[in-house]
Design an enzyme around this catalytic site. Structure first.
Site, PDB file in Angstrom:
ATOM      1  N   LYS A 195      13.617 -54.005  12.349  1.00 22.60           N
ATOM      2  CA  LYS A 195      14.268 -54.943  12.478  1.00 22.60           C
ATOM      3  C   LYS A 195      13.828 -55.142  14.194  1.00 22.60           C
ATOM      4  O   LYS A 195      14.745 -53.907  14.684  1.00 22.60           O
ATOM      5  CB  LYS A 195      15.798 -54.449  12.410  1.00 22.60           C
ATOM      6  N   LYS A 248      13.061 -58.275   9.934  1.00 27.02           N
ATOM      7  CA  LYS A 248      13.127 -59.126  10.243  1.00 27.02           C
ATOM      8  C   LYS A 248      13.157 -59.656  12.434  1.00 27.02           C
ATOM      9  O   LYS A 248      12.853 -58.399  12.629  1.00 27.02           O
ATOM     10  CB  LYS A 248      15.389 -58.911  10.888  1.00 27.02           C
TER      11      LYS A 248
END
Ligand code: PBG
Length: 324
Positions: A195, A248
């Site tokens: 992330k 992400k």
């Protein structure tokens, strides 16, 4: 082969031929729909920067879930927008907490739907960081037991899968151990493995009201410049027995999706985040892009890069287009 012997256009000549040689398919089964749950009743607050996205009170969420399930979308991922926050994350772990109640209500009416929950403290802590804080530092090891309690409380409420998005080191192992100890060894973990500290989360911070009140998230989320480190993170989560690994955001990180796909046999998910959603909408509203065309192109592109699953606010629109 020299021209005109090589003619790749032969296989593009008709819609049927193109259908036959199509390499990548987007299916409704690939989609996960993120939802924002808030307190109260009769609440359906539009998120300004994310057209067609709302914060729902539990009763309104049930209506939305009926639509989502009706479209054949297999899974939702719940994010909390609580009224009360503190410095310990007590509301995140309470048996009668907002998300715990939402999970119970949704699972009671839609037992077949896969209900996933976000496990992260930023929406529940008054300073908006993803971990407990001492001074201005985000404490890793002190945060792990709170995340573990949060995950267990979600599982106890009936969550089918928990999804840690905090980026603390060792959280997958800590959550796995706690789930197993409480008899939830069957509940899978979808880890936000890579992330990145991204500007594309901007609209989400309006939707979930969890913007950090000091500093930023760059001491725990990843540097957008790093690819090898993303693989290290993904492999650590695999070693900690994550069931699904996630990258992400999605579109600026398709190379990472591809590389993670090569490195592991686990299903790979990608999060088509709020800023990617808002960007297409804004350009479409200005008349500069066709919304549905660019939406489907983005989603197929994420699949082509190697993602098995896509978390996307476009799930309902895409599902409508994919309906036979
Ligand atoms: C919080 C969290 C964020 C997103 C998912 N979980 C925001 C952040 O890290 O600041 C972003 C999702 C999106 O932008 O759609 N842990």
């Amino acid at each position: 082969m020299p021209f005109p012997t090589a003619r790749p256009r032969r296989l593009r000549a008709s819609a049927t031929l193109r259908r036959m040689v199509r390499e990548t398919h987007l299916r409704v089964d690939d989609l996960i729909y993120p939802m924002f749950i808030t307190e109260g009743s009769g609440v359906r607050n539009p998120v300004t920067s994310m057209p067609e996205v709302h914060q729902f009170s539990i009763d309104e969420a049930l209506k939305e879930v009926a639509e989502v399930a009706g479209l054949g979308i297999p899974a939702i991922d719940l994010f909390g927008v609580p009224h009360e926050k503190d410095l310990e994350g007590r509301h995140a772990t309470a048996e009668g907490g907002l998300i715990q109640r939402a999970v119970r209500e949704i699972k009671r009416r839609f037992p077949e739907l896969v209900v996933m929950t976000d496990v992260c403290l930023c929406e529940w802590l008054s300073h908006g960081h993803c971990g407990l804080v001492r001074g201005e530092s985000i404490m890793n090891d002190e945060t792990l037991p709170v995340l573990a309690r949060m995950a267990v409380s979600h599982a106890r409420a009936g969550a089918d899968l928990v999804s840690p998005s905090d980026m603390m080191d060792g959280r997958v192992a800590a959550i796995r151990q706690a789930l197993d100890a409480e008899g939830f060894e069957h509940v899978p973990i979808m880890a936000y493995s890579a992330k990145f500290a991204s500007g594309f989360y901007g609209p989400f911070r309006e939707a979930a009201q969890g913007a950090p009140q000091f500093g930023d998230r760059s001491t725990y989320q990843m540097d957008p410049a790093n690819g090898r480190e993303a693989l290290k993170e993904a492999l650590l989560d695999v070693a900690e027995d994550a069931d699904i690994v996630m990258v992400k955001p999605a579109l600026p990180y398709l190379d990472i999706v591809w590389r993670v796909r090569q490195e592991t046999h686990l299903p790979v998910a990608a999060y088509n985040v709020s800023g990617e959603y808002a960007m297409l909408w804004a350009a479409a509203r200005a008349g500069w892009l066709e919304l549905e065309r660019t939406m489907m192109e983005s989603l197929v592109g994420i699949r082509r890069a190697g993602a098995d699953l896509i978390l996307t606010y476009f799930a309902k629109r895409a599902a409508r287009l994919l309906k036979p």
